[in-house]
Write an enzyme that holds these catalytic residues in place. Structure first.
Site, short mmCIF file in Angstrom:
data_model
loop_
_atom_site.label_atom_id
_atom_site.label_comp_id
_atom_site.label_asym_id
_atom_site.label_seq_id
_atom_site.Cartn_x
_atom_site.Cartn_y
_atom_site.Cartn_z
N GLU A 56 0.84 -1.21 0.00
CA GLU A 56 0.00 0.00 0.00
C GLU A 56 0.87 1.25 0.00
O GLU A 56 0.56 2.23 -0.68
CB GLU A 56 -0.95 0.01 1.21
CG GLU A 56 -2.09 -0.99 1.12
CD GLU A 56 -3.01 -0.75 -0.08
OE1 GLU A 56 -3.07 0.38 -0.58
OE2 GLU A 56 -3.64 -1.72 -0.53
N THR A 62 2.97 5.35 -6.99
CA THR A 62 3.82 4.70 -7.99
C THR A 62 3.00 3.67 -8.76
O THR A 62 2.26 2.91 -8.14
CB THR A 62 5.02 4.00 -7.29
OG1 THR A 62 5.68 4.96 -6.46
CG2 THR A 62 6.01 3.45 -8.29
N LEU A 99 11.53 4.16 -6.51
CA LEU A 99 10.08 4.33 -6.35
C LEU A 99 9.69 5.80 -6.17
O LEU A 99 8.53 6.17 -6.34
CB LEU A 99 9.58 3.54 -5.13
CG LEU A 99 9.62 2.02 -5.29
CD1 LEU A 99 9.43 1.34 -3.94
CD2 LEU A 99 8.55 1.55 -6.26
N TYR A 139 -7.50 6.00 3.79
CA TYR A 139 -7.53 5.04 2.70
C TYR A 139 -6.73 3.77 3.03
O TYR A 139 -7.24 2.65 2.95
CB TYR A 139 -6.98 5.69 1.41
CG TYR A 139 -6.66 4.66 0.37
CD1 TYR A 139 -7.65 4.16 -0.46
CD2 TYR A 139 -5.38 4.13 0.26
CE1 TYR A 139 -7.38 3.17 -1.39
CE2 TYR A 139 -5.10 3.15 -0.66
CZ TYR A 139 -6.10 2.67 -1.49
OH TYR A 139 -5.83 1.69 -2.38
N ASP A 157 -10.05 5.99 -3.23
CA ASP A 157 -8.91 6.64 -3.87
C ASP A 157 -9.43 7.21 -5.20
O ASP A 157 -10.64 7.21 -5.44
CB ASP A 157 -7.74 5.66 -4.07
CG ASP A 157 -8.07 4.55 -5.07
OD1 ASP A 157 -9.24 4.46 -5.52
OD2 ASP A 157 -7.17 3.77 -5.41
N GLU A 200 -11.28 -3.95 -3.17
CA GLU A 200 -10.22 -4.17 -4.13
C GLU A 200 -10.79 -4.23 -5.55
O GLU A 200 -10.17 -3.78 -6.51
CB GLU A 200 -9.46 -5.45 -3.79
CG GLU A 200 -8.03 -5.35 -4.14
CD GLU A 200 -7.18 -6.46 -3.55
OE1 GLU A 200 -5.98 -6.40 -3.72
OE2 GLU A 200 -7.73 -7.39 -2.93
#
Ligand code: SF4
Length: 381
Positions: A56, A62, A99, A139, A157, A200
């Site tokens: 997460e 990224t 990243l 989140y 999100d 998800e």
């Protein structure tokens, strides 16, 4: 947008909400991408919360493709929350390198320490406790609580917000859209049999089917209930559904000195603890917002070896466009403290951004690789 059927036209009647939740869950269970952080730990019979926390943190800013190149390597280096907690910050930043947005790595590191200190080394399962960890917002807390532990917690999100707004046919923006989406996500999760799968699935739908630029309504499980089906311009977003115009990026000019000594080591300095690339290492540099630094404005105590920069390149960040210029230089007078010399091999072990890594490891300007004892320009002390 003409509503064909909407998530809450019957405003969120339980049946409508149940149906939508079931459509998303069924679709996700059939179409979930096989990603390493989705693996179930057989011993636990669920996902490992520490690995989810790492993923997460990485996925916050990224893209999945880049996270995939670093996730396994990071976990090989820090396979448990205790090992991460006991690591030095520079080792964590080095493992994060590539990243970007290194503040996430610092937060993750501090979160690991808090988990060991306050939770006996176990990632908490409740959203409230998760939110008290450094860097963990609503989140991320909702994602881990619901996806790992099955809690009835909503998440929103950019992907989730877009899907919910489109399904409902709402063209809200900014804070209003955010508020509305959290409320709607909460209703949906309340109607769900599998909150983690629903959450998800919503994210996955927004990331693969109902994207900012294109809505593939023909492949969407929500097509029968979506107010915007086909209204997102024949598959291409338009009007209220188009992706928002990107905010102009602020320019930053970074002028760096590549300084090597006779052993091929490079000189580095630590950045301030706040701001861009906070606390990371870099070649001696100056920054300006209006233009690149002039020769007379370069860091003091050095003599530049050429009439101008030997390398120019730029890096686009979310809110900034950073333009780099690199000059070759030598130390004048021998004193470098608080800067320090490091061997090229060490560049990979310190927290150094990709751009600065490129500078510190660049080929010597006479065309030879800058390895100790081989074509190394003579530097200062
Ligand atoms: S892909 Fe089409 S049908 Fe599915 S949520 Fe987006 S706009 Fe609605």
């Amino acid at each position: 947008v003409k509503a064909k059927g909407s998530l809450a036209g019957a405003s969120g009647s339980d049946r409508t909400l149940n149906r939508i939740a079931a459509l998303i869950e069924g679709w996700f269970e059939r179409n979930a991408r096989d990603l390493p952080w989705r693996a179930v730990d057989r011993r636990l019979g669920r996902r490992d919360a520490y690995r989810s926390l790492v993923s997460e943190a990485m996925l916050q800013q990224t893209p999945v493709g880049r996270v995939l190149t670093k996730y396994g390597e990071f976990l090989r280096r820090f396979p448990t929350v205790r090992l991460l907690a006991s690591a030095r910050e520079q080792a964590v930043l080095a493992a994060w390198s590539g990243l970007g947005y290194y503040r996430r790595a610092r937060h993750l590191h501090r979160a690991a320490r808090a988990i060991v200190r306050e939770h006996g080394g176990r990632v908490p399962s409740e959203a409230g406790a998760l939110r008290r960890l450094p860097g963990v917002g609503r989140y991320t807390a909702g994602a881990i609580a619901s996806i790992v532990f099955g809690a009835r917690e909503p998440i929103v999100d950019g992907n989730v917000r877009r899907v919910l707004l489109r399904v409902e046919g709402k063209a809200l923006k900014g804070a209003e859209a955010e508020r509305w989406a959290w409320g709607r996500a909460g209703e949906l999760v309340g109607a769900s049999a599998k909150p983690g799968v629903l959450n998800e699935g919503l994210m996955e739908l927004g990331g693969t089917v109902c994207t900012p630029a294109r809505a593939r309504c023909g492949e969407c499980p929500l097509a029968t209930v979506c107010a915007s089906r086909g209204a997102v311009g024949g598959g291409r977003a338009s009007g209220a559904w188009a992706a928002g115009a990107k905010a102009a990026r602020r320019q930053v000019y970074v002028t760096s000195l590549l300084v090597r000594d006779v052993r091929g080591r490079v000189l580095v300095e630590r950045r301030p603890e706040r701001g861009l690339w906070a606390g990371m290492w870099q070649a001696p540099s100056v920054e300006r917002e209006d233009r690149p630094a002039r020769r007379s404005e370069l860091p003091r105590g050095f003599s530049v070896r050429r009439a101008g920069p030997v390398l120019r390149f730029e890096q686009a960040l979310t809110h900034r466009l950073v333009r780099f210029e690199v000059w070759m230089a030598t130390v004048v007078g021998g004193r470098v403290s608080p800067r320090r010399w490091i061997a090229r091999e060490e560049v990979g072990r310190l927290g150094i951004s990709n751009a600065q890594r490129r500078i510190l490891l660049m080929e010597a300007d006479d065309g030879t690789a800058a390895r100790p004892g081989k074509g190394v320009p003579r530097g200062g002390a």
